[in-house]
Design a protein around this motif. Structure first.
Motif, PDB file in Angstrom:
ATOM      1  N   GLU A  52       0.796  -1.231   0.000  1.00  0.00           N
ATOM      2  CA  GLU A  52       0.000   0.000   0.000  1.00  0.00           C
ATOM      3  C   GLU A  52       0.829   1.283   0.000  1.00  0.00           C
ATOM      4  N   ASP A  53       2.057   1.243   0.491  1.00  0.00           N
ATOM      5  CA  ASP A  53       2.883   2.450   0.498  1.00  0.00           C
ATOM      6  C   ASP A  53       4.368   2.100   0.483  1.00  0.00           C
ATOM      7  N   PRO A  54       4.864   1.628  -0.673  1.00  0.00           N
ATOM      8  CA  PRO A  54       6.272   1.243  -0.772  1.00  0.00           C
ATOM      9  C   PRO A  54       7.245   2.389  -0.480  1.00  0.00           C
ATOM     10  N   SER A  55       6.780   3.630  -0.531  1.00  0.00           N
ATOM     11  CA  SER A  55       7.670   4.757  -0.223  1.00  0.00           C
ATOM     12  C   SER A  55       8.131   4.735   1.235  1.00  0.00           C
ATOM     13  N   LEU A  56       7.468   3.941   2.078  1.00  0.00           N
ATOM     14  CA  LEU A  56       7.856   3.843   3.493  1.00  0.00           C
ATOM     15  C   LEU A  56       8.994   2.855   3.723  1.00  0.00           C
ATOM     16  N   GLU A  57       9.301   2.033   2.731  1.00  0.00           N
ATOM     17  CA  GLU A  57      10.339   1.005   2.869  1.00  0.00           C
ATOM     18  C   GLU A  57      11.662   1.621   3.311  1.00  0.00           C
ATOM     19  N   ASN A  58      12.285   0.998   4.304  1.00  0.00           N
ATOM     20  CA  ASN A  58      13.602   1.384   4.821  1.00  0.00           C
ATOM     21  C   ASN A  58      13.642   2.761   5.489  1.00  0.00           C
ATOM     22  N   ARG A  59      12.499   3.269   5.938  1.00  0.00           N
ATOM     23  CA  ARG A  59      12.481   4.572   6.606  1.00  0.00           C
ATOM     24  C   ARG A  59      12.368   4.454   8.121  1.00  0.00           C
ATOM     25  N   PHE A  60      12.270   3.220   8.623  1.00  0.00           N
ATOM     26  CA  PHE A  60      12.232   2.955  10.062  1.00  0.00           C
ATOM     27  C   PHE A  60      12.619   1.507  10.269  1.00  0.00           C
ATOM     28  N   ASN A  61      12.794   1.119  11.520  1.00  0.00           N
ATOM     29  CA  ASN A  61      13.162  -0.251  11.870  1.00  0.00           C
ATOM     30  C   ASN A  61      12.043  -0.893  12.680  1.00  0.00           C
ATOM     31  N   TYR A  62      12.053  -2.211  12.717  1.00  0.00           N
ATOM     32  CA  TYR A  62      11.070  -2.973  13.491  1.00  0.00           C
ATOM     33  C   TYR A  62      11.758  -3.625  14.691  1.00  0.00           C
ATOM     34  N   ASP A  63      11.031  -3.706  15.792  1.00  0.00           N
ATOM     35  CA  ASP A  63      11.536  -4.394  16.987  1.00  0.00           C
ATOM     36  C   ASP A  63      10.353  -4.955  17.779  1.00  0.00           C
ATOM     37  N   PRO A  64       9.618  -5.931  17.213  1.00  0.00           N
ATOM     38  CA  PRO A  64       8.457  -6.467  17.925  1.00  0.00           C
ATOM     39  C   PRO A  64       8.872  -7.421  19.035  1.00  0.00           C
ATOM     40  N   GLU A  65       7.947  -7.646  19.932  1.00  0.00           N
ATOM     41  CA  GLU A  65       8.075  -8.658  20.969  1.00  0.00           C
ATOM     42  C   GLU A  65       6.751  -9.411  20.998  1.00  0.00           C
ATOM     43  N   GLY A  66       6.656 -10.406  21.830  1.00  0.00           N
ATOM     44  CA  GLY A  66       5.440 -11.199  21.890  1.00  0.00           C
ATOM     45  C   GLY A  66       4.198 -10.376  22.182  1.00  0.00           C
ATOM     46  N   ASP A  67       4.313  -9.428  23.101  1.00  0.00           N
ATOM     47  CA  ASP A  67       3.126  -8.687  23.521  1.00  0.00           C
ATOM     48  C   ASP A  67       3.029  -7.288  22.923  1.00  0.00           C
TER      49      ASP A  67
END
Length: 112
Positions: A52-67
């Motif tokens: 839906e918005d490929p312009s956002l690619e590589n503009r932030f990082n992910y760091d999820p956890e279980g909750d």
């Protein structure tokens, strides 16, 4: 918190947070065979960015956890845009159902 919330964690650094298990679509996510945890929501975010918005690619990082889902970085506008995309899915069962169905059809793997 039912939709992603953007916080400025330190001056110029932002985190987009969504507490897993608190959205209106959690039961649907489980019905579709997934666990509505932070890792699942990372998959949702990655899918939304890709489709839906490929312009956002590589503009932030992910760091999820279980909750909790977390995306972070210095690009406030990009994180706000991601938050809007995710809120649309987190609050709308039909959008979530469509997103998961399209992801499954494409062979996308949610890491939940």
């Amino acid at each position: 918190m039912t939709v992603p919330k953007l916080l400025e964690t330190t001056p110029g650094r932002f985190s987009l947070l969504l507490h897993a298990g608190t959205t209106p679509v959690d039961a649907l996510v489980e019905e579709l065979g997934h666990e509505p945890n932070g890792y699942f929501w990372e998959g949702v975010a990655r899918r939304l960015v890709a489709t839906e918005d490929p312009s956002l690619e590589n503009r932030f990082n992910y760091d999820p956890e279980g909750d909790m889902f977390c995306a972070y970085g210095e690009d406030q506008a990009a994180l706000e845009a991601l938050g809007e995309l995710m809120a649309g899915v987190a609050m709308d069962s039909s959008r979530m159902r469509s997103l998961v169905a399209a992801a499954d059809a494409d062979g996308f793997i949610f890491d939940d």
